[in-house]
Enzyme design. Sequence first.
Site, PDB file in Angstrom:
ATOM      1  N   GLU A  38       0.912  -1.433  -0.033  1.00 24.81           N
ATOM      2  CA  GLU A  38       0.080  -0.055   0.098  1.00 24.81           C
ATOM      3  C   GLU A  38       0.905   1.156  -0.033  1.00 24.81           C
ATOM      4  OE1 GLU A  38      -2.409   2.726   3.247  1.00 24.81           O
ATOM      5  OE2 GLU A  38      -2.316   0.366   3.479  1.00 24.81           O
ATOM      6  N   ASP A  42       0.806   4.062  -3.202  1.00 24.68           N
ATOM      7  CA  ASP A  42       0.252   5.110  -2.890  1.00 24.68           C
ATOM      8  C   ASP A  42       1.247   6.031  -3.841  1.00 24.68           C
ATOM      9  OD1 ASP A  42      -1.125   7.343  -1.472  1.00 24.68           O
ATOM     10  OD2 ASP A  42       0.786   7.597  -0.721  1.00 24.68           O
ATOM     11  N   ASP A 111      -7.115   0.978   0.309  1.00 30.47           N
ATOM     12  CA  ASP A 111      -5.810   0.428   0.655  1.00 30.47           C
ATOM     13  C   ASP A 111      -5.385  -0.640  -0.317  1.00 30.47           C
ATOM     14  OD1 ASP A 111      -5.649   2.532   2.613  1.00 30.47           O
ATOM     15  OD2 ASP A 111      -5.793   0.961   4.085  1.00 30.47           O
ATOM     16  N   GLU A 114      -4.328   0.396  -3.838  1.00 31.02           N
ATOM     17  CA  GLU A 114      -2.888   0.963  -3.885  1.00 31.02           C
ATOM     18  C   GLU A 114      -2.041  -0.174  -3.565  1.00 31.02           C
ATOM     19  OE1 GLU A 114      -3.711   5.239  -1.817  1.00 31.02           O
ATOM     20  OE2 GLU A 114      -3.226   3.790  -0.543  1.00 31.02           O
TER      21      GLU A 114
END
Length: 223
Positions: A38, A42, A111, A114
């Site tokens: 994650e 991101d 989440d 990502e």
Amino acid sequence: MQLEKLQKKLGHQFTNLDYLKQALTHRSAAAFNNERLEFLGDSILNFAIGKALYEKFPKSNEGELSRMRATLVKEQTLAVVARQVELGDYLKLGAGELKSGGFRRESILSDCVEALIAAIYLDAGIDVALARVYQWYQELLEQIKPGEAQKDPKTRLQEFLQGHRLKLPEYEVIEIKGDAHNQSFRVSCKVETLTDVVFGQGTSRRKAEQHAAQQAIEKLKIK
């Protein structure tokens, strides 16, 4: 077979299925979970969307580009992307999260998106990862445009009140529920021109304040 179906929806056939399995594993289910993925995903997502907006809007300034990117990478938007491929059906959750409906929770879905971006990057490289992001975001990127609507609710509310020479809103956390890894915040927002206090909820104080500000915007009928 289930993962085969998901890979078709994602538009990527994994060479190393372990990356996909890790991306789908929430921290409540195992120590080997998607949190590190994650983190990486991101960064890749922010770069991908930033690049797309930079190329699409050559006349937009830094502030407009930042607001549009924030709109496209926020939790709610990522959850929309997740639901397009019915991602909740494939999540690996701990018993508590499963019982409380974690497969529907926007924070968990976002989440995971990502984490999937990072998993695809590790499996096939940056070009493939970017291609998948643009595939998932095609419609959203076509629809987005610069403007006031890209500002977050707290900013819009504050600018409205300042423009009318009114006091700034007062936010206060009135309740925090849940364990440290799964908290829910309830925040009140007092606005001078509203007779009633409005409330917001979220998985963090910031998100709860944004939600409360949005309620105030709707009551004040701010365009």
